[in-house]
Design an enzyme around this catalytic site. Structure first.
Site, PDB file in Angstrom:
ATOM      1  CB  SER A   1      -0.003   0.560   6.366  1.00 28.55           C
ATOM      2  OG  SER A   1      -0.871   1.198   7.612  1.00 28.55           O
TER       3      SER A   1
ATOM      4  CB  CYS B   1      -0.976  -0.003   1.154  1.00 29.28           C
ATOM      5  SG  CYS B   1      -2.014   1.599   1.273  1.00 29.28           S
TER       6      CYS B   1
END
Lengths: 96, 213
Positions: free
Chosen positions: B118, B114
């Site tokens: 996250s 990502c």
């Protein structure tokens, strides 16, 4: 839903501030719609206490790594897939 | 986790800032105080929500993967509708974000990142490791995935398509790794122990026998 699986698309090259979910490194890059995920509340306004409406269609967009990174060190067949909301996509020139 | 590949250090780093002075921490505490004061939530609600978040472990993900390895029909259902397949094994994911399961084969290898924050399939793997949240992993995985995987000890053949998934929005992705060779007669329960967290992120492949450290 404006796009269908297989459509060629280009990510808008906008430089926008705020809770934007389109990473800068794919802006202006072209790829294809790999899947349509359905509609979701728009995080760009949802993040600021708004309802995030109207909902935005979300797509899984595929890119060739060599189209994203001119000096990509891997293989030419390697790919990158990113989830992108519809308002960040425009039809690729010359595509049906 | 090995210390040699440059990602493992943060997990044992001492906490140098307690976070009490950061504007975000102050905002969170103010919100928490308001919600409690107005009777929207009790401190116990907040505590149990945090407990639920951090109590998830990669064991649930491993359960799905091992079943998919031994049962092709289940695998097909898992790829088509991950939440419904998880429910078959008693794993309730209804309250979580949309989930996609992607299968690694001898032709395609997926790895998940990502780049914006996250995002991570916490519902099946628990909280992400520190390296997953690091700028280093997030920036380099999209631009040089083979280089990053090499640091995790995984060298993929050139003919394999490396497919990076950047989970930027409402989808979370779990990798269904390849079943290690030579495990044809291994029981489902034993297979579960071979399924590592890292292999479900895609930075490594499960090994026939877990290395003893």
């Amino acid at each position: 839903m404006r796009f269908r699986e297989g459509d060629r698309v280009r990510v808008r090259a906008d430089d926008r501030a705020g809770h934007v979910r389109t990473p800068a490194y794919i802006r202006g890059k072209s790829g294809w719609v790999a899947a349509a995920h359905g509609e979701f509340r728009n995080p760009e306004s949802l993040a600021y206490g708004d309802e995030g409406l109207p909902k935005q269609p979300l797509y899984l967009v595929g890119f060739r790594q060599t189209d994203v990174w001119p000096r990509y060190p891997g293989r030419p067949t390697d790919t990158l897939y990113v989830d992108v909301y519809e308002h960040w996509l425009s039809p690729e020139e010359g595509s049906a | 986790m090995s210390q040699g590949h440059g990602h493992g250090h943060d997990e044992h780093a001492p906490i140098r800032h307690d976070g009490h002075s950061s504007p975000l921490a102050r905002r969170a505490r103010a919100l928490e105080a308001l919600l409690t004061e107005k009777g929207v939530l009790t401190p116990a609600d907040i505590r149990s929500a945090i407990d639920a978040l951090v109590s998830r472990t990669p064991a649930d993900g491993a359960k799905l993967v091992a079943r998919a390895w031994v049962d092709p029909a289940f695998k097909a259902r898992l790829l088509a509708d991950p939440k419904a397949a998880a429910a078959e094994l008693g794993i309730d994911l209804t309250s979580y974000a949309r989930l996609g399961v992607v299968e690694n084969t001898d032709k395609v290898h997926h790895v998940v990142v990502c780049t914006l924050c996250s995002c991570y399939p916490r519902m099946l793997l628990g909280p992400p490791p520190a390296w997953y949240k690091s700028l280093n992993y997030r920036a380099r995985t999209v631009a040089d995935p083979r280089g990053v995987m090499r640091e995790f000890g995984l060298e993929l053949p050139p003919k394999v398509e490396v497919r990076v998934l950047d989970s930027t929005a409402d989808m979370r992705y779990l990798v269904l790794p390849r079943r290690p060779p030579g495990t044809e007669h291994v029981s489902e329960a034993e297979l579960r122990s071979l399924v590592t967290r890292d292999s479900m992120i895609g930075v490594s492949n499960p090994q026939p026998e877990r290395a003893h450290v």
